[in-house]
Design an enzyme around this catalytic site. Structure first.
Site, PDB file in Angstrom:
ATOM      1  N   LYS A 175     -19.093   9.329 -37.152  1.00 38.11           N
ATOM      2  CA  LYS A 175     -19.557   9.820 -38.466  1.00 38.11           C
ATOM      3  C   LYS A 175     -18.397  10.445 -39.235  1.00 38.11           C
ATOM      4  CE  LYS A 175     -21.760  14.025 -38.727  1.00 38.11           C
ATOM      5  NZ  LYS A 175     -20.999  14.879 -39.646  1.00 38.11           N
ATOM      6  N   ASN A 176     -17.624  11.301 -38.520  1.00 40.48           N
ATOM      7  CA  ASN A 176     -16.584  12.041 -39.225  1.00 40.48           C
ATOM      8  C   ASN A 176     -15.371  11.175 -39.566  1.00 40.48           C
ATOM      9  OD1 ASN A 176     -18.268  14.173 -39.068  1.00 40.48           O
ATOM     10  ND2 ASN A 176     -17.072  15.345 -37.574  1.00 40.48           N
TER      11      ASN A 176
ATOM     12  N   ARG B 224     -22.194  17.554 -46.940  1.00 36.57           N
ATOM     13  CA  ARG B 224     -20.967  18.295 -47.232  1.00 36.57           C
ATOM     14  C   ARG B 224     -19.810  17.347 -47.556  1.00 36.57           C
ATOM     15  NH1 ARG B 224     -18.272  23.148 -46.921  1.00 36.57           N
ATOM     16  NH2 ARG B 224     -16.144  23.013 -46.156  1.00 36.57           N
TER      17      ARG B 224
ATOM     18  N   CYS C 213     -24.573  21.157 -42.906  1.00 38.21           N
ATOM     19  CA  CYS C 213     -25.201  22.028 -41.915  1.00 38.21           C
ATOM     20  C   CYS C 213     -25.122  23.495 -42.315  1.00 38.21           C
ATOM     21  CB  CYS C 213     -24.447  21.892 -40.582  1.00 38.21           C
ATOM     22  SG  CYS C 213     -25.112  20.664 -39.512  1.00 38.21           S
TER      23      CYS C 213
ATOM     24  N   ARG D 258     -18.763  28.211 -44.811  1.00 41.04           N
ATOM     25  CA  ARG D 258     -18.135  26.926 -45.149  1.00 41.04           C
ATOM     26  C   ARG D 258     -17.629  26.886 -46.595  1.00 41.04           C
ATOM     27  NH1 ARG D 258     -20.817  21.982 -41.888  1.00 41.04           N
ATOM     28  NH2 ARG D 258     -18.674  21.432 -41.554  1.00 41.04           N
ATOM     29  N   PRO D 259     -16.664  27.754 -46.902  1.00 36.25           N
ATOM     30  CA  PRO D 259     -16.111  27.752 -48.253  1.00 36.25           C
ATOM     31  C   PRO D 259     -15.254  26.513 -48.502  1.00 36.25           C
ATOM     32  CG  PRO D 259     -14.916  29.284 -46.861  1.00 36.25           C
ATOM     33  CD  PRO D 259     -16.003  28.702 -46.015  1.00 36.25           C
ATOM     34  N   ILE D 260     -14.857  26.308 -49.761  1.00 39.89           N
ATOM     35  CA  ILE D 260     -13.987  25.161 -50.070  1.00 39.89           C
ATOM     36  C   ILE D 260     -12.691  25.616 -50.742  1.00 39.89           C
ATOM     37  CG2 ILE D 260     -15.775  23.363 -50.137  1.00 39.89           C
ATOM     38  CD1 ILE D 260     -15.754  23.683 -53.210  1.00 39.89           C
ATOM     39  N   ASP D 261     -12.329  26.892 -50.487  1.00 40.24           N
ATOM     40  CA  ASP D 261     -11.130  27.437 -51.124  1.00 40.24           C
ATOM     41  C   ASP D 261      -9.869  26.639 -50.781  1.00 40.24           C
ATOM     42  OD1 ASP D 261     -11.830  28.568 -48.559  1.00 40.24           O
ATOM     43  OD2 ASP D 261     -10.056  29.840 -48.739  1.00 40.24           O
ATOM     44  N   LEU D 262      -9.779  26.113 -49.544  1.00 42.84           N
ATOM     45  CA  LEU D 262      -8.557  25.387 -49.150  1.00 42.84           C
ATOM     46  C   LEU D 262      -8.467  24.043 -49.883  1.00 42.84           C
ATOM     47  CD1 LEU D 262      -8.666  26.141 -45.319  1.00 42.84           C
ATOM     48  CD2 LEU D 262      -7.237  27.249 -47.052  1.00 42.84           C
TER      49      LEU D 262
ATOM     50  N   ASP E 230     -17.913  20.921 -32.369  1.00 42.62           N
ATOM     51  CA  ASP E 230     -19.078  20.026 -32.413  1.00 42.62           C
ATOM     52  C   ASP E 230     -19.633  19.709 -31.020  1.00 42.62           C
ATOM     53  OD1 ASP E 230     -18.947  20.013 -35.133  1.00 42.62           O
ATOM     54  OD2 ASP E 230     -18.140  17.998 -35.338  1.00 42.62           O
TER      55      ASP E 230
ATOM     56  N   ARG F  28     -28.745  13.347 -38.914  1.00 43.71           N
ATOM     57  CA  ARG F  28     -27.550  13.308 -39.766  1.00 43.71           C
ATOM     58  C   ARG F  28     -26.369  12.660 -39.037  1.00 43.71           C
ATOM     59  NH1 ARG F  28     -25.516  18.555 -41.000  1.00 43.71           N
ATOM     60  NH2 ARG F  28     -23.859  17.157 -41.591  1.00 43.71           N
TER      61      ARG F  28
HETATM   62  C1  UD1 Z   1     -15.315  18.913 -40.140  1.00 41.87           C
HETATM   63  C2  UD1 Z   1     -16.373  18.073 -39.467  1.00 41.87           C
HETATM   64  C3  UD1 Z   1     -17.331  18.943 -38.676  1.00 41.87           C
HETATM   65  C4  UD1 Z   1     -16.569  19.837 -37.707  1.00 41.87           C
HETATM   66  C5  UD1 Z   1     -15.444  20.588 -38.423  1.00 41.87           C
HETATM   67  C6  UD1 Z   1     -14.534  21.346 -37.472  1.00 41.87           C
HETATM   68  C7  UD1 Z   1     -16.603  16.194 -40.977  1.00 41.87           C
HETATM   69  C8  UD1 Z   1     -17.467  15.460 -41.918  1.00 41.87           C
HETATM   70  N1  UD1 Z   1     -17.096  17.346 -40.479  1.00 41.87           N
HETATM   71  O1  UD1 Z   1     -16.001  19.788 -41.037  1.00 41.87           O
HETATM   72  O2  UD1 Z   1     -18.229  18.088 -37.952  1.00 41.87           O
HETATM   73  O3  UD1 Z   1     -17.460  20.778 -37.143  1.00 41.87           O
HETATM   74  O4  UD1 Z   1     -14.610  19.656 -39.140  1.00 41.87           O
HETATM   75  O5  UD1 Z   1     -13.998  20.513 -36.523  1.00 41.87           O
HETATM   76  O6  UD1 Z   1     -15.522  15.753 -40.619  1.00 41.87           O
HETATM   77  N2  UD1 Z   1     -12.665  26.593 -44.190  1.00 41.87           N
HETATM   78  C9  UD1 Z   1     -12.326  27.515 -45.149  1.00 41.87           C
HETATM   79  N3  UD1 Z   1     -12.029  27.049 -46.407  1.00 41.87           N
HETATM   80  C10 UD1 Z   1     -12.049  25.732 -46.730  1.00 41.87           C
HETATM   81  C11 UD1 Z   1     -12.385  24.791 -45.724  1.00 41.87           C
HETATM   82  C12 UD1 Z   1     -12.696  25.263 -44.453  1.00 41.87           C
HETATM   83  O7  UD1 Z   1     -12.302  28.715 -44.911  1.00 41.87           O
HETATM   84  O8  UD1 Z   1     -11.747  25.382 -47.886  1.00 41.87           O
HETATM   85  C13 UD1 Z   1     -13.025  27.076 -42.846  1.00 41.87           C
HETATM   86  C14 UD1 Z   1     -14.474  26.766 -42.496  1.00 41.87           C
HETATM   87  O9  UD1 Z   1     -15.363  27.734 -43.008  1.00 41.87           O
HETATM   88  C15 UD1 Z   1     -14.444  26.748 -40.986  1.00 41.87           C
HETATM   89  C16 UD1 Z   1     -13.060  26.173 -40.675  1.00 41.87           C
HETATM   90  O10 UD1 Z   1     -12.280  26.343 -41.868  1.00 41.87           O
HETATM   91  O11 UD1 Z   1     -14.504  28.060 -40.491  1.00 41.87           O
HETATM   92  C17 UD1 Z   1     -13.073  24.714 -40.262  1.00 41.87           C
HETATM   93  O12 UD1 Z   1     -13.600  23.946 -41.293  1.00 41.87           O
HETATM   94  P1  UD1 Z   1     -13.147  22.449 -41.568  1.00 41.87           P
HETATM   95  O13 UD1 Z   1     -12.114  22.042 -40.589  1.00 41.87           O
HETATM   96  O14 UD1 Z   1     -12.819  22.341 -43.011  1.00 41.87           O
HETATM   97  O15 UD1 Z   1     -14.496  21.679 -41.278  1.00 41.87           O
HETATM   98  P2  UD1 Z   1     -15.180  20.580 -42.158  1.00 41.87           P
HETATM   99  O16 UD1 Z   1     -14.165  19.672 -42.732  1.00 41.87           O
HETATM  100  O17 UD1 Z   1     -16.194  21.201 -43.045  1.00 41.87           O
END
Ligand code: UD1
Length: 425
Positions: free
Chosen positions: A22-23, A100, A124, A129-133, A313, A405
Site C-alpha cells: 500500500k505504502n 492521508r 488513521c 500527524r502534522p504536515i509542517d515538514l 506499522d 484501508r
Molecule cells: C508513513 C506510512 C505509515 C507509517 C509511517 C511511519 C504511508 C502512506 N504511510 O506515514 O503507514 O506508519 O510512514 O513509518 O506511507 N511528522 C511531523 N511533521 C510532518 C510529517 C510527519 O511531525 O510534516 C511526524 C509524524 O507526526 C510522525 C512522524 O513524523 O510522528 C512520522 O511520520 P511520517 O514518516 O511522515 O509518516 P507518514 O508519511 O504519515
C-alpha cells in the site's frame, strides 16, 4: 459498518501470496500525475486507500483502465493510467479527508501545474500527524503556500531546486518533496531523508520514466529536475507489513504456512526481533516457511523507529503476540504518540498490559478470551484480529473498515489458512 466474528483457537496452515505494498503504490499513483504518457502498473491491489487514491486521480481528470476480463477493477489487476488530459489541480475535502496520502498529490500537482489547491489530509487517527515538514520542504523549492478554510493553496510559478533539511526523516514529506522536485528546474537535495523500501521503490519508478534521482535508500537524496517524464510499465514491491502480519498470526496461533513474495531484506528488523520468540523459519527464494506450536518466548524490548528500525506499522501485531508469550516485554512507540488504542481492547480480552505515554509493558498470560472490541485504526485493528485468532471463544471486532484501508478481504486470506472468521454487518 462491517464487523468480524472470530471463533479463536484454529491453527493456520497453507500458503499465502503477499500483494503489492500500500505504502509503495500510493505515492507511485501520485507520481503518475507528473507524466503525460500512459503508465502500466502491474498488480494493483484493492485496499480501500488505493481505491480512494484512484478516485483522486480520476477526479483530476485521469483516464484509468483495468486490464481485466470485464474491464472492472479487481484485486491484483494491471491498470493503465493516462494523465495526459488532467483538467484540475484541486483535491476537494470529500476525497482528501479519507486518505492521508492525498498529501503526496500536492507535490505532484505542483510539479505538473505549478499550482495546487488541496484539502487537509485524513487517514488513521493515531496522533497529531502534522504536515509542517511537507510545507517546509515545498517552501525550500520556492513554493508560496497559504491556507484558508481547510485548504492549502500553493503557487509555484517560480519553483526551483533547493536544499531541504528535514528535522525528522518523514516518509510522506520525503516522497512529497521528491515528487515536487522531479519536474522542477535545478538540483534539489533532501538531507535526513527517509530510507524506507517504499521510498526506494518510488525513486525506481520515477527514474524508469526518465527522472534523475540519486541516493535512494540513503539519508541524502538528490533530484535533478527534468523537462518531462516518459510512460513506463512498473510492478511495485510486495507489502512488508502484510507479510509480517501473517507471519506473526502464525506464531500466535501455531501451524505451518508458506508466505510467498516475502522480502527478507525489507523485514530484517522484524525477523531479528522474532528470533527471540524461540521459533525458526526457512527462507528459500522469496518463500518464507514457518512451522510453530503457538508457544512463544516474550521479546524483551521493542522500540519503533524509522527504517531500518522496527516499523511502527508492526507494533500492534507484535504487541498482540506478546500478550500470550512467556515472560514480560517492553514496547516503546517512538513514531506516533497515541498509537496504543488497541491496548484497552486487548485488556478486555484478558491481556496484562500497563501503558504510559509511549511505553507499554506486557506480561504474557496463559489465555486470551473472546470479547466485543473496537478497531480504531488500521494496524491496531489488525492487532485485534490476531488476538481474536488465538483467544478462547468468540471475538467481535467493530469498525473493520479501518482494516480494509490496508488489507484486501483479510478474512478471506485467513479463512484460506484455516481460521474461523466471518465478516458480518
Ligand atoms: C508513513 C506510512 C505509515 C507509517 C509511517 C511511519 C504511508 C502512506 N504511510 O506515514 O503507514 O506508519 O510512514 O513509518 O506511507 N511528522 C511531523 N511533521 C510532518 C510529517 C510527519 O511531525 O510534516 C511526524 C509524524 O507526526 C510522525 C512522524 O513524523 O510522528 C512520522 O511520520 P511520517 O514518516 O511522515 O509518516 P507518514 O508519511 O504519515
Amino acid at each position: 459498518m462491517d464487523k468480524f466474528l472470530i471463533n479463536g483457537g484454529n491453527k493456520l496452515f497453507g500458503s499465502i501470496e503477499i500483494t503489492t505494498a500500500k505504502n509503495a503504490i500510493l505515492p507511485i499513483l501520485a507520481g503518475c500525475i507528473l507524466c503525460e504518457d500512459k503508465i502500466v502498473l502491474h498488480k494493483c491491489p484493492l485496499y480501500a486507500d488505493v481505491v480512494n487514491m484512484i478516485k483522486i486521480l480520476k477526479n483530476l481528470g485521469a483516464d484509468i483502465k483495468y486490464l481485466t476480463k470485464d474491464a472492472e477493477m479487481e484485486n491484483n489487476c494491471d491498470i493503465i493510467i493516462d494523465c495526459s488530459n488532467l483538467k484540475s489541480y484541486n483535491i476537494p475535502h470529500e476525497l482528501a479527508s479519507v486518505i492521508r496520502s492525498s498529501i503526496f498529490s500536492l507535490g505532484s500537482i505542483l510539479g505538473r501545474f505549478k499550482k495546487a489547491k488541496v484539502a487537509y489530509p485524513g487517514g488513521c487517527e493515531i496522533g497529531a500527524r502534522p504536515i509542517d515538514l511537507h510545507i517546509k520542504g515545498l517552501r525550500a523549492l520556492n513554493v508560496k503556500l497559504t491556507d484558508k478554510h481547510g485548504y492549502i493553496y500553493c503557487e509555484g510559478k517560480d519553483m526551483k531546486g533547493g536544499i531541504v533539511n528535514l528535522d525528522f526523516p518523514s516518509v510522506g514529506a520525503t516522497e512529497n518533496i521528491i515528487l515536487a522536485a522531479v519536474l522542477t528546474k535545478g538540483e534539489t537535495k533532501i538531507i535526513n531523508a527517509a530510507k524506507e523500501p517504499e521510498i526506494i521503490d518510488l525513486i525506481k519508478f520515477l527514474n524508469s520514466m526518465g527522472a534523475k534521482i540519486t541516493g535512494a535508500g540513503t539519508s541524502v537524496i538528490t533530484i535533478n529536475g527534468v523537462e518531462k517524464l516518459n510512460g513506463c510499465e512498473y510492478t511495485p514491491i510486495p507489502d512488508r507489513i502484510i507479510a509480517g502480519t501473517y507471519l506473526v498470526a502464525t506464531l500466535i496461533t501455531g501451524g505451518k504456512i508458506d508466505i510467498h513474495n516475502f522480502r527478507p531484506d525489507h523485514n530484517q528488523a522484524l525477523l531479528e526481533k522474532l528470533k527471540q520468540t524461540n521459533n525458526k523459519w526457512k527462507i528459500k527464494n522469496d518463500i518464507l516457511t514457518v512451522k510453530c506450536d503457538g508457544k512463544n518466548k516474550a521479546i524483551s524490548k521493542i522500540e519503533t523507529s524509522p527504517y531500518p528500525g522496527f516499523p511502527t506499522d508492526m507494533q500492534a501485531q507484535i504487541l498482540a503476540l506478546q500478550t500470550k508469550s512467556k515472560g514480560t516485554s517492553i514496547i516503546i512507540e517512538n513514531l506516533f504518540e497515541t498509537r496504543y488504542k488497541h491496548v484497552p481492547e486487548l485488556i478486555k480480552m484478558g491481556a496484562n498490559i500497563t501503558c504510559k505515554d509511549r511505553t507499554a509493558i506486557i506480561t504474557g498470560v496463559e489465555k486470551l478470551y473472546g470479547a466485543s472490541v473496537n478497531a480504531t485504526d488500521l494496524r491496531g485493528g489488525v492487532g485485534l484480529v490476531l488476538a481474536g485468532l488465538c483467544a478462547e471463544g468468540y471475538t467481535t471486532i467493530e469498525n473493520v473498515h479501518h482494516i480494509d484501508r490496508g488489507y484486501y478481504k483479510i478474512e478471506e486470506d485467513l479463512k484460506s489458512l484455516g481460521a474461523d472468521i466471518e465478516r458480518i454487518d
